[in-house]
Design an enzyme around this catalytic site. Structure first.
Site, PDB file in Angstrom:
ATOM      1  N   GLY C 258       1.376  -1.621  -0.028  1.00 53.60           N
ATOM      2  CA  GLY C 258      -0.001   0.282   0.014  1.00 53.60           C
ATOM      3  C   GLY C 258       0.810   1.119   0.063  1.00 53.60           C
ATOM      4  O   GLY C 258       2.115   1.366   0.223  1.00 53.60           O
ATOM      5  N   HIS C 259      -0.474   2.333   0.429  1.00 50.47           N
ATOM      6  CA  HIS C 259       0.701   3.836  -0.181  1.00 50.47           C
ATOM      7  C   HIS C 259       1.601   4.252   1.408  1.00 50.47           C
ATOM      8  O   HIS C 259       1.497   3.684   2.114  1.00 50.47           O
ATOM      9  CB  HIS C 259      -0.569   4.997  -0.197  1.00 50.47           C
ATOM     10  N   ASN C 260       3.356   4.773   0.619  1.00 49.52           N
ATOM     11  CA  ASN C 260       3.690   5.073   1.941  1.00 49.52           C
ATOM     12  C   ASN C 260       4.730   4.308   2.118  1.00 49.52           C
ATOM     13  O   ASN C 260       5.386   4.293   3.530  1.00 49.52           O
ATOM     14  CB  ASN C 260       2.717   6.266   2.967  1.00 49.52           C
TER      15      ASN C 260
END
Lengths: 362, 362, 362
Positions: C258-260
């Site tokens: 996922g993001h980050n």
């Protein structure tokens, strides 16, 4: 993306103080901020980073003493993530889809692509498909025949829309996502062993050697407005009726939605979640990461399905559930607590048994 | 798809009554049926819909009083899903793959594509590959070098067949499916921490800082006849021998089959299920949605693996299993029942403890 | 791949005996070995296969009596999988990426592709992207704008690299893998029901009808050297900072990051594992198949996450964990043992209850 603090505050509907004509060109986390960046420090826990970074302007929490952080300007955000949504749209460099239709794209002569389309190399639009105005279609993406899509489509590289699917406005398809693969539906001439097991919940059954016969998918996928589909996710077409996704629903990466599923509006389906065939999902349902809904299940409005939960039975509206099989979240947390103590409980019971036996013997 | 009731009944091998020359052009659920649709109401629970719809003809259960539903003709289906398979094939509008090889497809000059192929724009067939007669290859799909595929291939948009894979007849690859990605196989110079943990089932081990060395996949994937692979699913190639999928096996969307896996015939693998490297799966095995088989495990013929079950140990033929870790279904249902009652059990034990202590004190 | 036994032994740094000038052209399992194959029998349990096969040469365990197996030459491997890595590289026929840039590939005029690139039909490289020397890019793969990639890229058919991603040397992207899809990040104007449930761990909350507002991803994905990404896997871009994958980390098929997320070096993430947004993963972490890490979680160096485990809380360095929710492996195995005995435990408690009641009554 070059903006003044005043412009950004206005776009976000937020208050600002200080040098409102200061120009920023990007956003950054506080410690990584260069002088031309707008630092994001909407929570006091990020304030320390401000001293390490070189930000001249920041978005802070309401009431923050911006001058004390050495800033020249500040915007105040009472709900950080909401401000983040606004600022992310103002500052987004966006994606490159070229100008007009790339000479190496293939648009079938019978397709209708409305004005303003930007279509990349090796993208395809099939026979009789109709694409609304403002479409952006990435390299190697493909739209098959007889598809209807509303305005402002964004279809990233390698995304696929299969035949006869109907999609509303502002759809976003992430790279390699798929709308309209065939449903997974097969049948054996005589009842299969799996049918027996489901009926009896027992492993005992007659073994029959049978071939699977395919049930073709005569339906397609029908999607409302403002829906997003994540990278490598898939929505299968329906058997007789269409698979339906309601407006405003958001689907993350590597999700799978089976044939005939009816999903309501404004749902959120997080990464690697799955919905099996013919399940019905209400409005504003949240499916956390890796959760799963069994086939033919009904999940009511506003249900929250926790991470990795498995929904094997219908769920009434408004409930929050967790676990495998999923139960009410409070029940599940109690079960989990008891489970952690289970080895100790077993030891206690063994002791009690001994004590009782001791009493009897004495 | 324009057919008379008589034609459809004959194709399905079923009895029909009434106006056998009535023409239908599509199928529909009873309540959504227009006059030109054949309503599907093979179970009495769908009969009510017939009054709301406008169907003139329907497929009903044996013995149904079709005249009472205002129909002009009816077909009778003793096994609804089996009839559905037949009718779905008769009434399928199918998919558009164009006529012949699209001028924007790329077929390597050394490839052999047999007669009757329909190949879409930006599809590729690599060097020395041999594709049997009647192939349908969608836009942006690709077949690499030295691949051999039998007759009547259907490869949807964006599906990939990697080098040296061998596939039988009537293979269906859904959009963005992948056959023949590299196996996931790495090794460290000295035994890795993971190897220690697997050997000892204990978390205690020596920490070593090591780099992963890649084991290349020298094998490919070998697939029998009548196999289907779902959207965004993947079958990895073997390390030394090929990964093998037996004839008649069906694989749903977002499934993963690891390197060296040997899957038998007529298996069914539902959405998001996974089989780790070197597992051997018998014939007619059913893997329900989100289930998983650990690496190097043997699963016998006719085993049924329930939804989201995790198979960590070998499974003898014919067993139905469920749970994480998977056990016999009956055992698992007993465990689950006991688990729901576990908080109460803990309370009971606490009371017993108190009672016993009370006895001792008195 | 034609090599003498001496050449192979030298490449692997291993001892060999017998006819060192014997030529082999491929590797095979012992029973499937033809005279020109090098049989792989590094463990005595595979020795029996040697008599069934026709191998003239084999890789054996140290000290094996190769003459007794009728072989003419042998190489001795103290660590079988390590030898396998070496031999798989020596004997790999490799993949066909053509010669130079295919005339039907599209390289944007502003892109810089260094010398030695082999790029297949319908592959694309976007504006201002810089690709290092020796790149191999398969059919229909796409690299978007402003991407920077180091030397010796291997991008298989249909793999996608989105805008502004930065990737080190020797990256391998398997077919239909995706780097840089948008993060899945949405917010409602007022706190959503899901936020309430997470805060209170209770299902009771106010139902609000709200629309999701999108948080655009301003960050990209930054990947170190020697990283591999499996078929149909996806790494989402960051919201403000980049998503980061450290050098040497290997990611299997159908994984989602996922993001980050910040992943360290030399991690291994097996098939269908997932890491939710903003989680931080240390160095040399192993995530077994189908495991999952919740969002915002910290997982320390050298942690081993067992098959299908769900990590909901931070994990200190060096720990081996298992289960849903994940606990130390030893604790989990104890819980599982107790769980199998739970129905019996419940019966025991019922008996104790009866016994105590009997005492009271008497």
């Amino acid at each position: 993306m070059v903006h003044s603090i005043a412009d950004i505050a206005r776009a976000l509907g937020l208050q600002a103080e200080g040098a409102l004509d200061l120009i920023v060109t990007r956003v950054a986390e506080p410690a990584a901020a260069t002088p031309e960046a707008l630092a994001l420090a909407m929570d006091p826990k990020y304030a320390e980073g401000l001293s390490n970074g070189q930000a001249r302007a920041a978005i802070l929490w309401p009431g923050a003493d911006w001058r004390a952080f050495g800033l020249e300007a500040a915007i105040f955000a009472p709900r950080p993530r909401w401000a983040m949504a606004g600022v992310s749209q103002v500052m987004d460099p966006g994606y490159e889809f070229g100008v007009g239709v790339h000479p190496m794209a293939y648009i079938d002569p019978t397709a209708q692509v409305a004005e303003g389309a930007r279509i990349g190399p090796f993208a395809t639009v099939g026979a009789h498909s109709q694409i609304g105005p403002g479409a952006r279609i990435g390299a190697n993406a493909s739209i098959a025949e007889d598809v209807v899509i509303g305005a402002d489509l964004t279809l990233h590289a390698g995304a696929r829309i299969a035949a006869r699917c109907v999609i509303g406005e502002r759809f976003i398809g992430q790279p390699n996502s798929v709308v309209g693969g065939c449903g997974f539906s097969f049948v054996t001439p005589e009842p299969s062993a799996a049918e027996d097991v489901r009926a009896t919940l027992s492993g005992t059954r007659e073994i029959r050697q049978q071939k699977w016969q395919r049930i073709n998918s005569l339906g397609a996928v029908r999607i409302g407005d403002d829906v997003e589909l994540g990278a490598n996710s898939s929505i299968d077409r329906g058997t007789v009726r269409d698979t339906v996704i309601g407006s405003g629903s958001k689907i993350d990466s590597l999700c799978q939605i089976g044939h005939n599923v009816q999903m309501g509006e404004d749902c959120m389906m997080c990464g690697m979640a799955g919905i099996a065939g013919s399940a019905r999902i209400g409005n504003r349902v949240l499916l956390a990461g890796k959760s799963a809904v069994n086939d033919n299940i009904f999940v009511g409005d506003d249900v929250i399905v926790g991470g990795a939960a498995r929904v094997f039975t219908n769920v009434p509206s408004g409930r929050a559930i967790l676990g495998d099989p999923a139960t009410k979240i409070e029940t599940q947390l109690e079960i989990r607590k008891a489970l952690r103590r289970l080895p100790r409980l077993a030891a206690t019971v063994a002791e009690l048994q001994k004590a009782i036996r001791g009493q009897k013997d004495s």
